[in-house]
Design a protein around this motif. Structure first.
Motif, PDB file in Angstrom:
ATOM      1  N   UNK A  73      25.461  46.935  36.044  1.00 26.80           N
ATOM      2  CA  UNK A  73      24.823  46.316  37.211  1.00 26.80           C
ATOM      3  C   UNK A  73      25.826  46.076  38.335  1.00 26.80           C
ATOM      4  N   UNK A  74      25.305  45.843  39.529  1.00 29.93           N
ATOM      5  CA  UNK A  74      26.164  45.546  40.672  1.00 29.93           C
ATOM      6  C   UNK A  74      26.944  44.271  40.400  1.00 29.93           C
ATOM      7  N   UNK A  75      28.266  44.265  40.636  1.00 32.17           N
ATOM      8  CA  UNK A  75      29.067  43.068  40.318  1.00 32.17           C
ATOM      9  C   UNK A  75      28.664  41.835  41.119  1.00 32.17           C
ATOM     10  N   UNK A  76      28.053  42.006  42.288  1.00 30.85           N
ATOM     11  CA  UNK A  76      27.685  40.877  43.142  1.00 30.85           C
ATOM     12  C   UNK A  76      26.226  40.484  42.927  1.00 30.85           C
ATOM     13  N   UNK A  77      25.305  41.439  43.125  1.00 31.98           N
ATOM     14  CA  UNK A  77      23.872  41.122  43.041  1.00 31.98           C
ATOM     15  C   UNK A  77      23.329  41.158  41.623  1.00 31.98           C
ATOM     16  N   UNK A  80      27.813  50.321  48.199  1.00 32.05           N
ATOM     17  CA  UNK A  80      28.036  49.590  46.968  1.00 32.05           C
ATOM     18  C   UNK A  80      29.457  49.824  46.476  1.00 32.05           C
ATOM     19  N   UNK A  81      30.027  48.837  45.802  1.00 32.16           N
ATOM     20  CA  UNK A  81      31.399  48.942  45.311  1.00 32.16           C
ATOM     21  C   UNK A  81      31.449  48.562  43.844  1.00 32.16           C
ATOM     22  N   UNK A  82      32.278  49.304  43.079  1.00 33.80           N
ATOM     23  CA  UNK A  82      32.511  48.921  41.692  1.00 33.80           C
ATOM     24  C   UNK A  82      34.005  49.061  41.409  1.00 33.80           C
ATOM     25  N   UNK A  83      34.652  48.012  40.891  1.00 30.96           N
ATOM     26  CA  UNK A  83      36.094  48.058  40.639  1.00 30.96           C
ATOM     27  C   UNK A  83      36.409  48.808  39.347  1.00 30.96           C
ATOM     28  N   UNK A  84      37.332  49.748  39.420  1.00 30.52           N
ATOM     29  CA  UNK A  84      37.709  50.506  38.222  1.00 30.52           C
ATOM     30  C   UNK A  84      39.069  50.101  37.694  1.00 30.52           C
ATOM     31  N   UNK A  85      39.717  49.124  38.338  1.00 25.87           N
ATOM     32  CA  UNK A  85      41.052  48.731  37.900  1.00 25.87           C
ATOM     33  C   UNK A  85      42.103  49.682  38.444  1.00 25.87           C
ATOM     34  N   UNK A  86      43.285  49.590  37.891  1.00 32.81           N
ATOM     35  CA  UNK A  86      44.389  50.411  38.369  1.00 32.81           C
ATOM     36  C   UNK A  86      44.983  49.842  39.641  1.00 32.81           C
ATOM     37  N   UNK A  87      46.273  49.948  39.764  1.00 32.99           N
ATOM     38  CA  UNK A  87      46.984  49.406  40.917  1.00 32.99           C
ATOM     39  C   UNK A  87      47.428  50.558  41.804  1.00 32.99           C
ATOM     40  N   UNK A  88      46.746  50.784  42.957  1.00 35.60           N
ATOM     41  CA  UNK A  88      47.113  51.922  43.795  1.00 35.60           C
ATOM     42  C   UNK A  88      48.526  51.822  44.342  1.00 35.60           C
ATOM     43  N   UNK A  89      49.024  50.589  44.565  1.00 34.09           N
ATOM     44  CA  UNK A  89      50.394  50.445  45.063  1.00 34.09           C
ATOM     45  C   UNK A  89      51.390  50.930  44.022  1.00 34.09           C
ATOM     46  N   UNK A  90      51.157  50.555  42.747  1.00 34.40           N
ATOM     47  CA  UNK A  90      52.034  51.047  41.680  1.00 34.40           C
ATOM     48  C   UNK A  90      51.890  52.553  41.516  1.00 34.40           C
ATOM     49  N   UNK A  91      50.648  53.053  41.668  1.00 31.58           N
ATOM     50  CA  UNK A  91      50.410  54.491  41.557  1.00 31.58           C
ATOM     51  C   UNK A  91      51.153  55.250  42.651  1.00 31.58           C
ATOM     52  N   UNK A 148      19.556  49.957  30.979  1.00 31.20           N
ATOM     53  CA  UNK A 148      19.745  49.971  32.425  1.00 31.20           C
ATOM     54  C   UNK A 148      18.571  50.599  33.150  1.00 31.20           C
ATOM     55  N   UNK A 149      18.039  51.688  32.602  1.00 35.71           N
ATOM     56  CA  UNK A 149      16.880  52.336  33.223  1.00 35.71           C
ATOM     57  C   UNK A 149      15.638  51.446  33.129  1.00 35.71           C
TER      58      UNK A 149
END
Length: 782
Positions: free
Chosen positions: A190-194, A136-147, A755-756
């Motif tokens: 919740x999951x961003x896709x499902x 599962x994936x969840x986006x937290x933001x932030x730009x790793x290239x800039x970091x 959520x629960x």
């Protein structure tokens, strides 16, 4: 000073609650100076962004004794088989580059294979990388290239002068705030896709994610830290981001202290952002200043370090909550090389590999020229990974140089003779695992095995050519093979999963009825009046059988983290409380004078008329006066009596006496209970100690012990009744305050409960491990 800082930070809650609008553009001080006989220290940033730390001491022996003692060596007990871990919803929070994310994909895959539901929360750009691994994936933001670009310019993770002038500070602080919120959302959203519901049962995180403990405290769930570099204080080696100098201070002591300095300076830059986020979004009190920099160690969060103990053994001063397990090696992905790469490999001698992955270089063309000239001097062919810096630009491949895009290292490193890279843990592990000698060109603190590392600022074609030539010698090849043989006997990922399970506290997280499932709910037993922990599976059956209603249960919190201020004696406790009240009042007064102008200016800047701006300014004045009143009321009715009560209660610890724990004050009911217990115990022990202490002392030390006992008994006759009396006011007041705070936490609790409930409603128990009658019978027997 620590106690004063703690009270000051904690009593500033109302200020932060009033205005969570950070000074994004103001650079933190990023320097530290202290003087004293036992320890004098200074730390500051150099122009290039590295952190220099100087220690000096006029009493080095006393300084050595002040450090925590080594863990007591005991015989290893016979291994006790762990109960199988119940299946959990696990969030893995990772901030960093692709090389930082990849080891956690290997870990997540192993956890998923065990049966856990795993969500990897990291930067948006790694979504496909994570999902292709089946996680599962969840986006937290932030730009790793800039970091990564920031970290190359600032090797110590702290800003250089150029970065301050270039505006990096506000961008970095905005990015950290975005990632903090993203990590929290990853625990409860919740999951961003499902759109399937998800509430975390446990958190695994790397230190730069920063949100870990705070999310765990808000949810009441276990947290486990994992990292590729040492982040826990030790005498064995310094913090990887520090340059340490010491005068009359032993190297081991200076090493240990360097961790605290780096933590403190990092907190200088981010503490207000983290505390503001805690207050606004998690509805938690700010972390006291004395705890903030070292909160992970203070709360004894377990750590697992993912490097090979063959290369760096676990230091002797790390306790049982810290493990070194080996590198996280993922299974080799299926890969068929493109024809141009396959042809290049067939066309001549085995090449070397050069690549810096996610590092963003300031001058990629110059680095490319250095690599090409070095390989020409060493008479080797080379595969150059373009990476985020686009090494080689639009240059075409030749017979001796191949520019490579994305390619799994697990396959590639078996095709080369040596590897040159930035020292990322994943790349280092993969190279050594495949018995390839390694040249490290560190950019911001990574370390590896091989020839002496060449800092990227000192890299030139001559020293790079010499390093490559060394890697191709028989002795280097033989040493790499020996390391690889040892690493093949390690199973880092599997060991890490075992470490995670061992530190969880499985009895606390397991359902009491169906222990193979995680407990998500808790209810009161009808039989024993104790608490019963229930999983979705057990609750589904019990609700269907009308043994329980949903209104009978509440979300379960298996792990509590307390960040209360510790008060050790009445004098410093009262002084720090007074200072905190004054600081809070002064801050509110300053806001009353300054905030109206800021609000007026903000509204006018947004294009509104003068009337709207004046109303906004008047509202700011009202907030300021309300904040002053809140600060004074809380200070006089809660902070001051509580500080004096706790200071008097804990004073016997100073002369070696035990102090009874009457429990935590969590609401108005527990406040009254603790007050009654403290009152009864305080007066009883004050009367009896004058007899029992001298008697016990005489039995243990004779006449001297008798005299000491009289002293202790006499002191207790003052301290304990004082705590008992003040506690009658302090603990109930604290309980009322905690109940008010609890009311503010309701938005967070509603989200978690929702959520629960969504998870419960979608839960399907198709093949229960126990029959319905067995589940009911087990529940009724508890």
């Amino acid at each position: 000073m620590a106690a004063k800082s703690s009270e000051q930070a904690q009593s500033s809650a109302s200020s932060i609650l009033k205005e969570v609008d950070f000074a994004w553009d103001e650079p933190p001080p990023y320097e530290l100076h202290s003087s004293g006989t036992i320890l004098a220290s200074s730390s500051a940033l150099k122009v290039d962004g590295t952190l220099d730390i100087d220690f000096a001491s006029s009493a080095p022996e006393e300084l050595d004794k002040s450090l925590p003692s080594y863990p007591t060596a005991t015989a290893e007990p016979a291994p006790v088989p762990l109960r199988p871990c119940p299946l959990l919803n696990i969030v893995i929070q990772v901030v960093g580059s692709r090389g930082d994310v990849q080891p956690f994909i290997a870990l997540g895959t192993a956890l998923h294979r065990y049966g856990h539901r795993v969500r990897l929360a990291t930067h948006d750009v790694f979504a496909d990388f994570v999902r292709r691994a089946g996680l599962g994936f969840y986006p937290i933001g932030g730009d790793p290239e800039e970091l990564m670009s920031y970290m190359v310019r600032n090797p110590g993770l702290l800003p250089s002068l150029d970065s301050l002038r270039g505006g990096d500070i506000p961008r970095k602080r905005h990015m950290i705030h975005e990632m903090l919120q993203g990590c929290w959302d990853a625990c409860i959203s919740p999951d961003p896709v499902s759109q399937g519901p998800f509430i975390a049962n446990a958190i695994i995180a790397n230190p730069p994610s920063f949100a870990h403990v705070h999310c765990g405290q808000a949810l009441g769930i276990p947290v486990h830290m994992m990292f590729t570099m040492p982040w826990t204080a030790t005498r064995a080696f310094p913090h990887p981001l520090a340059n340490v100098k010491a005068q009359s201070v032993s190297k081991s002591t200076a090493n240990y202290l360097s961790y605290g300095i780096v933590d403190l300076m990092t907190w200088q830059g981010l503490g207000d952002v983290i505390n503001g986020w805690r207050v606004k979004d998690l509805k938690l009190d700010p972390v006291p200043a004395s705890m903030g920099p070292d909160i992970v160690s203070t709360l004894e969060i377990p750590y697992t370090y993912c490097w090979s103990p063959t290369l760096v053994a676990k230091p002797q001063d790390w306790g049982s909550n810290i493990d070194v397990c080996g590198f996280f090696m993922r299974e080799e992905p299926v890969y068929t090389p493109p024809e141009d790469l396959a042809s290049f490999l067939r066309a001549g001698q085995v090449p070397v590999y050069v690549g810096f992955g996610s590092i963003v270089l300031e001058d990629a063309r110059k680095m490319t020229e250095v690599i090409m000239q070095a390989c020409k001097s060493a008479q080797v062919r080379v595969i150059i990974s373009r990476g985020w810096s686009k090494l080689g630009g639009n240059d075409a491949n030749t017979n001796d140089i191949f520019y490579l895009g994305d390619c799994p290292h697990e396959w590639l490193f078996r095709q080369v003779s040596a590897v040159v890279h930035h020292g990322g843990a994943g790349t280092t592990a993969c190279g050594l695992y495949n018995a390839r000698p390694t040249v490290i060109v560190p950019f911001f603190g990574d370390n590896g095995a091989g020839p002496m590392p060449i800092p990227h600022k000192n890299l030139n074609s001559q020293n790079l050519a010499s390093a490559i030539e060394f890697c191709l010698t028989p002795q280097a090849q033989q040493a790499a093979r020996a390391i690889a043989d040892q690493m093949h006997r390690e199973h880092g990922v599997d060991t890490a999963v075992q470490s995670f399970h061992r530190h969880l506290g499985i009895p606390e997280i397991a359902c009491d009825v169906l222990p193979q499932y995680a407990a998500d709910w808790v209810c009161r037993s009808k039989r024993s009046k104790g608490l019963i922990k229930l999983s979705h599976a057990a609750l589904k059956v019990l609700v269907a059988e009308k043994e329980l209603k949903i209104s009978d249960v509440t979300p379960y919190r298996p792990k509590e983290y307390y960040t209360d201020v510790k008060r050790w004696d009445p004098l410093t406790a009262s002084a720090s409380s007074t200072l905190g009240i004054m600081t809070d009042f002064t801050s509110a007064l300053g806001g009353t004078l300054i905030d109206p102008y800021k609000e007026y200016k903000k509204v006018r800047t947004n294009g509104n008329d003068g009337g709207s701006a004046s109303l906004a300014a008047a509202g700011a004045v009202g907030k300021g006066f309300a904040s002053m009143g809140t600060g004074l009321t809380r200070g006089t009715l809660v902070d001051m009596p509580l500080a004096l009560t706790e200071g008097l209660r804990n004073a016997p610890k100073v002369y070696g006496d035990d102090v009874k724990d009457h429990g935590k004050v969590t609401d108005w009911k527990s406040g009254g209970t603790v007050a009654v217990k403290n009152f009864g115990t305080g007066f009883y022990e004050a009367i009896t100690d004058i007899v029992t202490k001298p008697y016990a002392g005489a039995k243990e030390e004779g006449t001297l012990g008798f005299v000491k006992g009289i002293g202790k008994g006499s002191m207790n006759m003052v301290m304990k009744p004082g705590s008992a009396m003040f506690g009658l006011l302090a603990y109930p007041a604290q309980g009322i305050y905690e109940s008010m705070k609890d009311h503010k936490k309701k938005p967070v609790r509603y989200k978690v409960e929702a959520g629960k409930l969504a998870s419960f409603e979608r839960y399907s128990l198709s093949r229960p491990d126990m029959s319905t009658s067995q589940i009911v019978a087990t529940f009724e027997s508890i």
